[in-house]
Design a protein around this motif. Structure first.
Motif, PDB file in Angstrom:
ATOM      1  N   LEU A 126       0.834  -1.207   0.000  1.00 43.27           N
ATOM      2  CA  LEU A 126       0.000   0.000   0.000  1.00 43.27           C
ATOM      3  C   LEU A 126       0.868   1.257   0.000  1.00 43.27           C
ATOM      4  CD1 LEU A 126      -3.171   0.578   2.153  1.00 43.27           C
ATOM      5  CD2 LEU A 126      -1.371   2.287   2.108  1.00 43.27           C
ATOM      6  N   LEU A 127       1.884   1.273   0.868  1.00 40.14           N
ATOM      7  CA  LEU A 127       2.752   2.445   0.949  1.00 40.14           C
ATOM      8  C   LEU A 127       3.530   2.669  -0.336  1.00 40.14           C
ATOM      9  CD1 LEU A 127       4.118   2.023   4.574  1.00 40.14           C
ATOM     10  CD2 LEU A 127       2.582   3.820   3.768  1.00 40.14           C
ATOM     11  N   ASN A 128       4.004   1.602  -0.944  1.00 35.06           N
ATOM     12  CA  ASN A 128       4.738   1.743  -2.197  1.00 35.06           C
ATOM     13  C   ASN A 128       3.838   2.282  -3.304  1.00 35.06           C
ATOM     14  OD1 ASN A 128       7.274   0.895  -1.246  1.00 35.06           O
ATOM     15  ND2 ASN A 128       6.716  -1.257  -1.463  1.00 35.06           N
ATOM     16  N   HIS A 129       2.572   1.890  -3.276  1.00 32.73           N
ATOM     17  CA  HIS A 129       1.630   2.432  -4.254  1.00 32.73           C
ATOM     18  C   HIS A 129       1.458   3.934  -4.036  1.00 32.73           C
ATOM     19  CE1 HIS A 129      -1.838   1.983  -7.073  1.00 32.73           C
ATOM     20  NE2 HIS A 129      -2.205   3.102  -6.460  1.00 32.73           N
ATOM     21  N   GLN A 130       1.308   4.341  -2.771  1.00 33.71           N
ATOM     22  CA  GLN A 130       1.159   5.766  -2.487  1.00 33.71           C
ATOM     23  C   GLN A 130       2.397   6.560  -2.906  1.00 33.71           C
ATOM     24  OE1 GLN A 130      -0.570   5.811   1.799  1.00 33.71           O
ATOM     25  NE2 GLN A 130      -1.183   7.726   0.826  1.00 33.71           N
ATOM     26  N   VAL A 131       3.576   6.065  -2.542  1.00 35.50           N
ATOM     27  CA  VAL A 131       4.803   6.772  -2.890  1.00 35.50           C
ATOM     28  C   VAL A 131       4.962   6.844  -4.407  1.00 35.50           C
ATOM     29  CG1 VAL A 131       7.322   6.743  -2.747  1.00 35.50           C
ATOM     30  CG2 VAL A 131       5.955   6.228  -0.720  1.00 35.50           C
ATOM     31  N   GLY A 132       4.609   5.765  -5.103  1.00 33.32           N
ATOM     32  CA  GLY A 132       4.690   5.775  -6.556  1.00 33.32           C
ATOM     33  C   GLY A 132       3.782   6.818  -7.176  1.00 33.32           C
ATOM     34  N   HIS A 133       2.630   7.051  -6.534  1.00 32.94           N
ATOM     35  CA  HIS A 133       1.709   8.075  -7.033  1.00 32.94           C
ATOM     36  C   HIS A 133       2.248   9.472  -6.792  1.00 32.94           C
ATOM     37  CE1 HIS A 133      -1.998  10.348  -7.724  1.00 32.94           C
ATOM     38  NE2 HIS A 133      -1.836  10.883  -6.525  1.00 32.94           N
ATOM     39  N   PHE A 134       2.716   9.733  -5.575  1.00 34.67           N
ATOM     40  CA  PHE A 134       3.128  11.082  -5.203  1.00 34.67           C
ATOM     41  C   PHE A 134       4.559  11.415  -5.598  1.00 34.67           C
ATOM     42  CE2 PHE A 134      -0.428  10.445  -2.231  1.00 34.67           C
ATOM     43  CZ  PHE A 134      -1.138  11.606  -2.489  1.00 34.67           C
ATOM     44  N   GLN A 135       5.373  10.394  -5.791  1.00 37.20           N
ATOM     45  CA  GLN A 135       6.790  10.623  -6.065  1.00 37.20           C
ATOM     46  C   GLN A 135       7.234   9.721  -7.217  1.00 37.20           C
ATOM     47  OE1 GLN A 135       9.015  10.982  -2.360  1.00 37.20           O
ATOM     48  NE2 GLN A 135      10.853  10.203  -3.373  1.00 37.20           N
ATOM     49  N   PRO A 136       6.641   9.897  -8.401  1.00 36.73           N
ATOM     50  CA  PRO A 136       6.968   9.009  -9.525  1.00 36.73           C
ATOM     51  C   PRO A 136       8.418   9.117  -9.977  1.00 36.73           C
ATOM     52  CG  PRO A 136       5.658  10.881 -10.270  1.00 36.73           C
ATOM     53  CD  PRO A 136       5.640  10.918  -8.775  1.00 36.73           C
ATOM     54  N   GLU A 137       9.073  10.213  -9.607  1.00 34.73           N
ATOM     55  CA  GLU A 137      10.482  10.375  -9.990  1.00 34.73           C
ATOM     56  C   GLU A 137      11.405   9.503  -9.149  1.00 34.73           C
ATOM     57  OE1 GLU A 137       9.722  13.305  -6.677  1.00 34.73           O
ATOM     58  OE2 GLU A 137       8.642  12.533  -8.424  1.00 34.73           O
ATOM     59  N   GLY A 138      10.865   8.834  -8.141  1.00 32.84           N
ATOM     60  CA  GLY A 138      11.691   7.960  -7.311  1.00 32.84           C
ATOM     61  C   GLY A 138      12.467   8.749  -6.273  1.00 32.84           C
ATOM     62  N   GLY A 139      13.600   8.172  -5.840  1.00 31.32           N
ATOM     63  CA  GLY A 139      14.435   8.838  -4.856  1.00 31.32           C
ATOM     64  C   GLY A 139      14.224   8.357  -3.445  1.00 31.32           C
ATOM     65  N   THR A 140      13.228   7.504  -3.233  1.00 33.60           N
ATOM     66  CA  THR A 140      12.963   6.939  -1.911  1.00 33.60           C
ATOM     67  C   THR A 140      12.986   5.422  -2.007  1.00 33.60           C
ATOM     68  OG1 THR A 140      11.620   8.822  -1.198  1.00 33.60           O
ATOM     69  CG2 THR A 140      11.277   6.743  -0.032  1.00 33.60           C
ATOM     70  N   SER A 141      13.604   4.775  -1.043  1.00 38.18           N
ATOM     71  CA  SER A 141      13.690   3.313  -1.052  1.00 38.18           C
ATOM     72  C   SER A 141      12.308   2.692  -0.952  1.00 38.18           C
ATOM     73  CB  SER A 141      14.546   2.825   0.122  1.00 38.18           C
ATOM     74  OG  SER A 141      15.861   3.318   0.031  1.00 38.18           O
ATOM     75  N   LEU A 142      12.128   1.537  -1.582  1.00 39.64           N
ATOM     76  CA  LEU A 142      10.880   0.804  -1.452  1.00 39.64           C
ATOM     77  C   LEU A 142      10.720   0.310  -0.025  1.00 39.64           C
ATOM     78  CD1 LEU A 142      10.805  -1.330  -4.728  1.00 39.64           C
ATOM     79  CD2 LEU A 142       9.421   0.680  -4.187  1.00 39.64           C
ATOM     80  N   VAL A 143       9.456   0.219   0.408  1.00 41.20           N
ATOM     81  CA  VAL A 143       9.144  -0.304   1.730  1.00 41.20           C
ATOM     82  C   VAL A 143       9.021  -1.810   1.640  1.00 41.20           C
ATOM     83  CG1 VAL A 143       7.522  -0.241   3.660  1.00 41.20           C
ATOM     84  CG2 VAL A 143       7.908   1.819   2.287  1.00 41.20           C
ATOM     85  N   ALA A 144       9.652  -2.520   2.548  1.00 45.89           N
ATOM     86  CA  ALA A 144       9.543  -3.972   2.633  1.00 45.89           C
ATOM     87  C   ALA A 144       9.498  -4.365   4.101  1.00 45.89           C
ATOM     88  CB  ALA A 144      10.708  -4.663   1.931  1.00 45.89           C
ATOM     89  N   ALA A 145       8.607  -5.286   4.436  1.00 52.47           N
ATOM     90  CA  ALA A 145       8.477  -5.704   5.829  1.00 52.47           C
ATOM     91  C   ALA A 145       9.792  -6.294   6.337  1.00 52.47           C
ATOM     92  CB  ALA A 145       7.360  -6.744   5.945  1.00 52.47           C
ATOM     93  N   ASP A 146      10.185  -5.890   7.529  1.00 54.51           N
ATOM     94  CA  ASP A 146      11.374  -6.421   8.215  1.00 54.51           C
ATOM     95  C   ASP A 146      12.681  -6.088   7.506  1.00 54.51           C
ATOM     96  OD1 ASP A 146       9.752  -7.633  10.187  1.00 54.51           O
ATOM     97  OD2 ASP A 146       9.424  -9.356   8.878  1.00 54.51           O
TER      98      ASP A 146
END
Length: 211
Positions: A126-146
């Motif tokens: 869910l968070l990666n989908h949100q970040v992809g929407h708001f920050q399509p240029e990237g620059g932030t690490s993907l969220v992964a459990a643990d």
């Protein structure tokens, strides 16, 4: 929200396209008996292909109990608003001072069934989908459990999938006025150039083309 026929969305594409770039709203959740509703400002990512909006909130947020008691909510978004002075709206055959002031605005209200997301892996998606929407240029690490850097922070939030069950969309931009009055309003918005005026003028002219 009252919606006159001339203010209604022309089709689903009109409100969906508008919502794709107006992605900050207020989530209204029924409060406990005898109490007013909770109203939570938030960013969200609307996915028309799935008919849902995705968002998340901090775990300590006080609305969770009310949300779990009644998952039927409203996500409300209002923008592109402008005040329209009375003289701009006056019909040609009446004195300008008899014109009625009004407000222009676009508003979309999504009635939703809220689904709380607590599974860490599902929250990461869910968070990666949100970040992809708001920050399509990237620059932030993907969220992964643990996994670093964000895995340990997942326990501090809860995700929300807002399944859309109904839509009310309104675009109030002089839809019932004559072309002459609409032109006067459009010229007034262009000359004034205040916050929201350009967007309101664009709505007025575009909806007239689609009428």
């Amino acid at each position: 929200m009252l919606i006159h026929p001339w203010d209604a969305a022309r089709d689903d594409a009109e409100w969906q396209q508008w919502l794709s770039v107006h992605d900050f709203g207020q989530l209204a959740v029924n409060g406990p008996a005898g109490e007013p509703p909770f109203v939570q400002p938030l960013h969200f990512a609307y996915d028309p292909s799935r008919g849902e909006a995705l968002t998340h909130l901090a775990r300590p947020n006080p609305l969770w109990g009310a949300l779990e008691a009644c998952p039927d909510v409203v996500l409300s978004v209002v923008d592109d608003y402008a005040y329209v002075p009375g003289p701009w709206q006056a019909d040609p055959d009446v004195p300008s001072e008899h014109g009625t002031p009004t407000s222009f605005y676009a508003a979309v209200q999504l009635r939703c069934r809220a689904h709380v997301v607590d599974d860490p892996a599902e929250k990461a998606v869910l968070l990666n989908h949100q970040v992809g929407h708001f920050q399509p240029e990237g620059g932030t690490s993907l969220v992964a459990a643990d996994e670093v850097p964000f895995g340990r922070q997942l326990s501090g939030i809860r995700g929300l999938r807002l399944e859309v069950t109904g839509v009310r969309a309104k675009f109030k931009y002089a839809g019932k006025r004559t072309v002459q009055v609409q032109d006067r309003i459009a010229d007034g918005l262009a000359d004034r150039g205040g916050p929201g005026d350009a967007a309101a003028r664009e709505h007025l002219l575009l909806r007239r083309q689609r009428a």
